[in-house]
Structures are given as C-alpha cells and as structure tokens.
Design a protein around this motif. Structure first.
Motif, PDB file in Angstrom:
ATOM      1  N   LEU A 120      33.980 -15.176 -19.684  1.00 25.92           N
ATOM      2  CA  LEU A 120      33.264 -15.586 -18.847  1.00 25.92           C
ATOM      3  C   LEU A 120      34.252 -13.619 -17.569  1.00 25.92           C
ATOM      4  N   ARG A 137      30.073 -13.038 -16.132  1.00 25.11           N
ATOM      5  CA  ARG A 137      29.121 -13.087 -17.506  1.00 25.11           C
ATOM      6  C   ARG A 137      30.127 -13.220 -18.488  1.00 25.11           C
ATOM      7  N   HIS A 142      26.068  -7.839 -19.908  1.00 22.45           N
ATOM      8  CA  HIS A 142      26.480  -7.169 -18.918  1.00 22.45           C
ATOM      9  C   HIS A 142      28.224  -6.626 -18.747  1.00 22.45           C
TER      10      HIS A 142
END
Length: 298
Positions: A120, A137, A142
């Motif tokens: 992430l 994320r 994202h």
C-alpha cells in the motif's frame, strides 16, 4: 482521452530497464521492501548479525544454546511518498527535462513496485497553507490520484521549499512504520534537517531521491532566458558569462552536495542524486539493488 500517469510510468519502466532490472522490480517472488514481520514462525540458532532483541531467552535457557525467534514477513507493507511540490520542483532538471516530471516518474516507480507486491502507498506533500495527504492504498485509481496530486500540486505558484515543514508533517501524519521515499531537489533535505531526518529513521525506513537542478547560468545558451522560480527574476547576462561567477556557483553546489550526502550516509539513509527524467529509472534501480544487497541474506 489522456493517457494515465501510471500507464506512462509502466511504459517508461519497460523501456529503460534490462531483464535483470525488471526481475528486481518485480521482486523475484517476494516483496522488495523487507520488514521484520509480526507473525511468529519458528526458532533457530543465533548467528552473528542477528538481532539481540529477537533472542527467545526462555527457549535459550531450556536448550543451553542461544535461540532467536523467526517471523513471517507481513503480507502487506505500507509505503509512503513524501513529495516536495514546491515551486523549485517545477523548474528544469540537469538533463533538460522537467523536475516535476522526473518526480512523477520516481513516485510512479515506487507505486509500480508496491502494486506488483501487493503493498500500500500513501502520500504526504503540499505546503503549510495547502497540505496534501493520501492514505495508504493500492488500487489503480488511488495510485493515479497520488501521481495526479503531485503533478497538479507542483507549479511555479507553489511557493518556496520548506523541507523542515515537510519532514515534520511526514513524521506527524505517518504513524505506522513505512518504507518512506522522500523526493526532492539537489538542495534538499538541507544539513539543518539532520534532527528531523534522524527522528524519521527511528520509525521509518527512509530513502531519498534528489533531482539535480539545471545549469543556473546556461552561459552557452544566451538566447534563452533564465529565471529563478524560487525568487522570480531573470538571471542577467553579465552573471551568466562571468567565469568567476561560474566557479563560485560550482564550488557552492559541490560543497552543498557533499554536505547533504555526508548527512544521509551518517544516518544510513539510502539516497540517489539523479539528473532528471531520462536517468531517474536507472538511478533508482541502482539504489534499490544496493538496498537489496545490504538487506538480503548473507
């Protein structure tokens, strides 16, 4: 429809990397960003170089031999990008490309690596007046938003660099230990940021990617105007043609660079100074390969 920034990054990575480097990027079946992990796996005999803190003293007392606890690596790692989106990063890099585009490519490399390994990525950027923060994320949307935030936040109106504020904010808002990549220019982080960087290293594994500035004088291209974006004003032709000025500028940049490199080495922070968009992929791969060598099994 405009091509996504992540698509452009992936194309550049494929274009500028050899098969050997591509294997490194994909992690050879495991995460490039190694952590201590949290899940207990097994005991093994202590070897020189193992962490003293991993010794299981009860098991050691029972066996009569020093035993250490082994842990499985965490399945998901958290990475953070700390991007210098100041006005200076909208200027020209040493290779003639845009420092902003080089920064986007560097950040995209981290996003690409993370996504390959299921990790992430979060973002810290902006200024005191307009802070930017994205949580960690991994979705395509994202990562695209992360790169777009860097791109849109880096303009000539962004204001001067404040590495002290940026590092302080990165420490305050990134509570979970991460692999933290700071992307900035050749003048930062400054030697005055030593304490802030040292504090970051107590919580995070820190890397620094510095993008070199273009020639501030460009005396060989007098038909081009040269403007200082941090203090908007044109650099005059007299300064640009003076050998004394050129020597003083070169000496100042050399001393500043040596000071920053010495500070980063002292803090055991992986770092690279790249010339710009044309070199940043290869330079980051070399830095990551060096990290892999240092952190890998001996």
């Amino acid at each position: 429809m405009a091509t996504s920034l992540m698509t452009r990054v992936k194309a550049r990575v494929d274009l500028y990397t050899s098969n050997r480097a591509r294997g490194l990027i994909q992690g050879r079946g495991r995460s490039l960003f190694k952590g201590s992990g949290e899940d207990f796996d097994d005991l093994k005999y202590y070897q020189p170089g193992d962490k003293i803190s991993d010794i299981d003293w009860k098991a050691t007392a029972r066996s009569g031999e020093p035993l250490i606890r082994q842990f499985n690596e965490e399945r998901v790692r958290h990475l953070s990008i700390v991007a210098d989106t100041s006005a200076g990063m909208s200027a020209t890099a040493a290779d003639g490309t845009s420092k902003r585009e080089a920064m986007i490519l560097a950040a995209g490399m981290i996003c690409f690596l993370a996504q390959k390994n299921g990790d992430l990525v979060g973002l810290v950027a902006g200024s005191e007046q307009h802070p930017v923060q994205l949580p960690a994320r991994s979705s395509d949307g994202h990562l695209e938003l992360l790169l777009r935030s860097i791109q849109q936040g880096t303009t000539t109106a962004s204001g001067p660099a404040r590495s002290d504020w940026l590092l302080e904010r990165a420490f305050r808002v990134t509570a979970r230990p991460t692999l933290m990549t700071i992307i900035t220019d050749e003048a930062h982080p400054t030697v005055d940021d030593f304490s802030a960087l040292r504090r970051l290293t107590t919580r995070h594994d820190v890397m620094v990617v510095r993008i070199a500035d273009g020639d501030p004088l460009q005396a060989t291209a007098m038909d081009m105007d040269v403007v200082d974006v941090d203090d908007p004003r044109e650099v005059g032709s007299l300064a640009r043609t003076s050998k004394r000025v050129a020597q003083d500028v070169a000496a100042y940049r050399r001393a500043r660079g040596e000071g920053i490199s010495e500070m980063l080495e002292r803090l055991h922070i992986s770092h690279v100074l790249t010339r710009g968009e044309t070199t940043v992929v290869d330079d980051m791969i070399a830095m990551l390969r060096s990290r892999e060598y240092r952190h890998g099994p001996h």
